[in-house]
Motif scaffolding. Sequence first.
Motif, PDB file in Angstrom:
ATOM      1  N   ARG A   1       0.837  -1.197   0.000  1.00 34.33           N
ATOM      2  CA  ARG A   1       0.000   0.000   0.000  1.00 34.33           C
ATOM      3  C   ARG A   1       0.875   1.251   0.000  1.00 34.33           C
ATOM      4  O   ARG A   1       2.069   1.172   0.335  1.00 34.33           O
ATOM      5  CB  ARG A   1      -0.910   0.000   1.223  1.00 34.33           C
ATOM      6  CG  ARG A   1      -0.126   0.027   2.535  1.00 34.33           C
ATOM      7  CD  ARG A   1      -0.885  -0.603   3.678  1.00 34.33           C
ATOM      8  NE  ARG A   1      -0.873  -2.055   3.595  1.00 34.33           N
ATOM      9  CZ  ARG A   1      -1.428  -2.848   4.497  1.00 34.33           C
ATOM     10  NH1 ARG A   1      -2.028  -2.349   5.546  1.00 34.33           N
ATOM     11  NH2 ARG A   1      -1.394  -4.163   4.340  1.00 34.33           N
ATOM     12  N   PRO A   2       0.306   2.412  -0.353  1.00 36.06           N
ATOM     13  CA  PRO A   2       1.101   3.644  -0.324  1.00 36.06           C
ATOM     14  C   PRO A   2       1.576   3.974   1.092  1.00 36.06           C
ATOM     15  O   PRO A   2       0.848   3.794   2.068  1.00 36.06           O
ATOM     16  CB  PRO A   2       0.140   4.712  -0.851  1.00 36.06           C
ATOM     17  CG  PRO A   2      -0.889   3.955  -1.621  1.00 36.06           C
ATOM     18  CD  PRO A   2      -1.028   2.637  -0.907  1.00 36.06           C
TER      19      PRO A   2
ATOM     20  N   ALA B   1       6.365   6.349  -2.021  1.00 37.18           N
ATOM     21  CA  ALA B   1       6.927   5.035  -1.709  1.00 37.18           C
ATOM     22  C   ALA B   1       5.790   4.096  -1.367  1.00 37.18           C
ATOM     23  O   ALA B   1       4.646   4.523  -1.151  1.00 37.18           O
ATOM     24  CB  ALA B   1       7.925   5.121  -0.560  1.00 37.18           C
ATOM     25  N   GLN B   2       6.101   2.827  -1.318  1.00 37.54           N
ATOM     26  CA  GLN B   2       5.143   1.792  -0.950  1.00 37.54           C
ATOM     27  C   GLN B   2       5.590   1.144   0.358  1.00 37.54           C
ATOM     28  O   GLN B   2       6.757   1.233   0.749  1.00 37.54           O
ATOM     29  CB  GLN B   2       5.045   0.738  -2.050  1.00 37.54           C
ATOM     30  CG  GLN B   2       4.613   1.276  -3.400  1.00 37.54           C
ATOM     31  CD  GLN B   2       3.180   1.743  -3.394  1.00 37.54           C
ATOM     32  OE1 GLN B   2       2.269   1.003  -3.064  1.00 37.54           O
ATOM     33  NE2 GLN B   2       2.973   3.011  -3.766  1.00 37.54           N
ATOM     34  N   THR B   3       4.666   0.474   1.016  1.00 42.27           N
ATOM     35  CA  THR B   3       4.997  -0.191   2.272  1.00 42.27           C
ATOM     36  C   THR B   3       3.998  -1.306   2.549  1.00 42.27           C
ATOM     37  O   THR B   3       3.037  -1.515   1.789  1.00 42.27           O
ATOM     38  CB  THR B   3       5.020   0.820   3.427  1.00 42.27           C
ATOM     39  OG1 THR B   3       5.597   0.197   4.585  1.00 42.27           O
ATOM     40  CG2 THR B   3       3.633   1.329   3.777  1.00 42.27           C
ATOM     41  N   LYS B   4       4.227  -2.010   3.611  1.00 42.29           N
ATOM     42  CA  LYS B   4       3.308  -3.011   4.154  1.00 42.29           C
ATOM     43  C   LYS B   4       3.749  -3.314   5.572  1.00 42.29           C
ATOM     44  O   LYS B   4       4.859  -2.935   5.981  1.00 42.29           O
ATOM     45  CB  LYS B   4       3.314  -4.302   3.313  1.00 42.29           C
ATOM     46  CG  LYS B   4       4.625  -5.077   3.389  1.00 42.29           C
ATOM     47  CD  LYS B   4       4.574  -6.405   2.638  1.00 42.29           C
ATOM     48  CE  LYS B   4       3.626  -7.389   3.255  1.00 42.29           C
ATOM     49  NZ  LYS B   4       4.008  -7.784   4.633  1.00 42.29           N
ATOM     50  N   PRO B   5       2.919  -3.986   6.364  1.00 40.32           N
ATOM     51  CA  PRO B   5       3.380  -4.378   7.691  1.00 40.32           C
ATOM     52  C   PRO B   5       4.672  -5.186   7.615  1.00 40.32           C
ATOM     53  O   PRO B   5       4.855  -6.009   6.728  1.00 40.32           O
ATOM     54  CB  PRO B   5       2.219  -5.235   8.226  1.00 40.32           C
ATOM     55  CG  PRO B   5       1.014  -4.729   7.494  1.00 40.32           C
ATOM     56  CD  PRO B   5       1.514  -4.371   6.127  1.00 40.32           C
TER      57      PRO B   5
ATOM     58  N   GLY C   1      11.220   0.680   1.774  1.00 36.18           N
ATOM     59  CA  GLY C   1      10.173   0.703   0.757  1.00 36.18           C
ATOM     60  C   GLY C   1      10.578   1.323  -0.555  1.00 36.18           C
ATOM     61  O   GLY C   1       9.736   1.528  -1.434  1.00 36.18           O
ATOM     62  N   GLY C   2      11.852   1.649  -0.738  1.00 39.29           N
ATOM     63  CA  GLY C   2      12.328   2.182  -2.003  1.00 39.29           C
ATOM     64  C   GLY C   2      12.145   3.673  -2.168  1.00 39.29           C
ATOM     65  O   GLY C   2      12.056   4.170  -3.293  1.00 39.29           O
TER      66      GLY C   2
ATOM     67  N   LEU D   1       9.605  -3.866  -2.557  1.00 43.58           N
ATOM     68  CA  LEU D   1      10.497  -3.399  -3.614  1.00 43.58           C
ATOM     69  C   LEU D   1      10.178  -4.086  -4.944  1.00 43.58           C
ATOM     70  O   LEU D   1      10.198  -3.454  -6.006  1.00 43.58           O
ATOM     71  CB  LEU D   1      11.947  -3.647  -3.211  1.00 43.58           C
ATOM     72  CG  LEU D   1      12.437  -2.819  -2.014  1.00 43.58           C
ATOM     73  CD1 LEU D   1      13.755  -3.380  -1.479  1.00 43.58           C
ATOM     74  CD2 LEU D   1      12.597  -1.349  -2.387  1.00 43.58           C
ATOM     75  N   GLU D   2       9.886  -5.371  -4.895  1.00 42.37           N
ATOM     76  CA  GLU D   2       9.507  -6.078  -6.116  1.00 42.37           C
ATOM     77  C   GLU D   2       8.196  -5.544  -6.666  1.00 42.37           C
ATOM     78  O   GLU D   2       8.044  -5.365  -7.883  1.00 42.37           O
ATOM     79  CB  GLU D   2       9.407  -7.574  -5.836  1.00 42.37           C
ATOM     80  CG  GLU D   2      10.758  -8.233  -5.591  1.00 42.37           C
ATOM     81  CD  GLU D   2      10.641  -9.658  -5.081  1.00 42.37           C
ATOM     82  OE1 GLU D   2       9.485 -10.114  -4.857  1.00 42.37           O
ATOM     83  OE2 GLU D   2      11.681 -10.311  -4.892  1.00 42.37           O
ATOM     84  N   ALA D   3       7.236  -5.261  -5.779  1.00 42.50           N
ATOM     85  CA  ALA D   3       5.962  -4.715  -6.221  1.00 42.50           C
ATOM     86  C   ALA D   3       6.125  -3.340  -6.866  1.00 42.50           C
ATOM     87  O   ALA D   3       5.334  -2.948  -7.725  1.00 42.50           O
ATOM     88  CB  ALA D   3       4.990  -4.623  -5.039  1.00 42.50           C
ATOM     89  N   ALA D   4       7.170  -2.604  -6.457  1.00 44.76           N
ATOM     90  CA  ALA D   4       7.448  -1.282  -7.024  1.00 44.76           C
ATOM     91  C   ALA D   4       8.206  -1.360  -8.344  1.00 44.76           C
ATOM     92  O   ALA D   4       8.553  -0.317  -8.916  1.00 44.76           O
ATOM     93  CB  ALA D   4       8.234  -0.446  -6.016  1.00 44.76           C
TER      94      ALA D   4
END
Length: 399
Positions: free
Chosen positions: A35-36, A50-54, A89-90, A113-116
């Motif tokens: 998620r953002p 950037a993106q993130t997750k728990p 999160g890149g 990072l892969e999802a980004a």
Amino acid sequence: MTGRRPQKVRFARPPRDAAPEDISLPSDLPYGEVRPTLLPPRLKDLNLSAQTKPGVRGFPGVDDAQALLAQTMRKDRVSGDVLDLTAMGGLLAGLPGVTLRAAEGSAAALTVLEAAGLDPWPAAPGDPAPWNERARTVALVLAGDRGNAYAQAQVAWAHACTPPGGTLYLAGDRDKGFDRYVRAAGAAFGTGETVARDGGMRVARLVRRPGPTPPFPDPEGYEAYGVRVVGRPGVFSAARPDKATALLLETLGEPDWSGKEALDLGCGAGLIGAWAARRGAAVTLLDGDLQSVRSSRDTLAASGLSGEVLHSDVDAALPPERTFDVILTNPPFHVGRGVVLDVAREFIVAAGRRLRPGGALYLVANDPLPYEAPLRALGEVRELARAGGFKVLQATRPS
């Protein structure tokens, strides 16, 4: 352990300058969903995202030291290839003109990072970079909360990855030894200074001269409960058994788990999983931290035991059909500087996926942590022990 003062638990707060509408996240998002990131206004003003997750350091926002690092590099107009040894999160990929080489030891961050669209390098301090030509700019956020040896290993790693004449941007927390580590880095690099400050956060810029890389700290080790533990720098309980794990193992005593399959969820240095293997179980050990995975493999080998050790964001590395008779865990509730229970809650959800009928989950936690209610989804819950600010809980799945 009776009579020891309970450990204080402080829960994570939103980023201090987050906009009011950014404070909450939808409660129904799955743990694994990227998620953002909730960015502070000063980063939004720089058109960064950037993106993130728990499980990613700084979740649901961005790590404070990394935020100042991005601001500083943007001000310096850094461009070209940048090797980020703590990519999280890149965030640095959004800097204008930067081509990011992202390194990470966190399985959760690697997913993000892969999802980004990046091609991250799974790495821990000491790993040689896989590129023939080194990036002229290297970035690193010191994880002072993981101990002195880990920060020393990070500094040595950054030096090894920075070519002579190249620049290192080093970020960290003044209260977690930043000034001390910058002095050590300066002695190796030959020149550098702190160039940015924001509250307790700091960023230093160093230019490397030719010279040898500082030595990497050796692993620590100890023997306990019939196991020889090998603790690499920065790994939880690397130098001695932590009090919670000791309570768990002392409470369980000497079970005969011959013929049973056991899962050590969040294995750290591997003490719990190796202890179960010593008592006859066929063991699988999982951890989201690459350094911990390597420690656990070392521990099994040093103890003359066999087992499978996987780098995994909770149980994501396991096939969907894989289940166990016994699950043992001392779940993490710290991610970086904050207390975040998303990962620990997902441990319990994962146990629900992985526990066989009639199987048992054994969990040790700090007294205040509210795990009993979610554990009841698995089956009957019993408190087996409470001492020294910790409790041992058992959840048994009906046969």
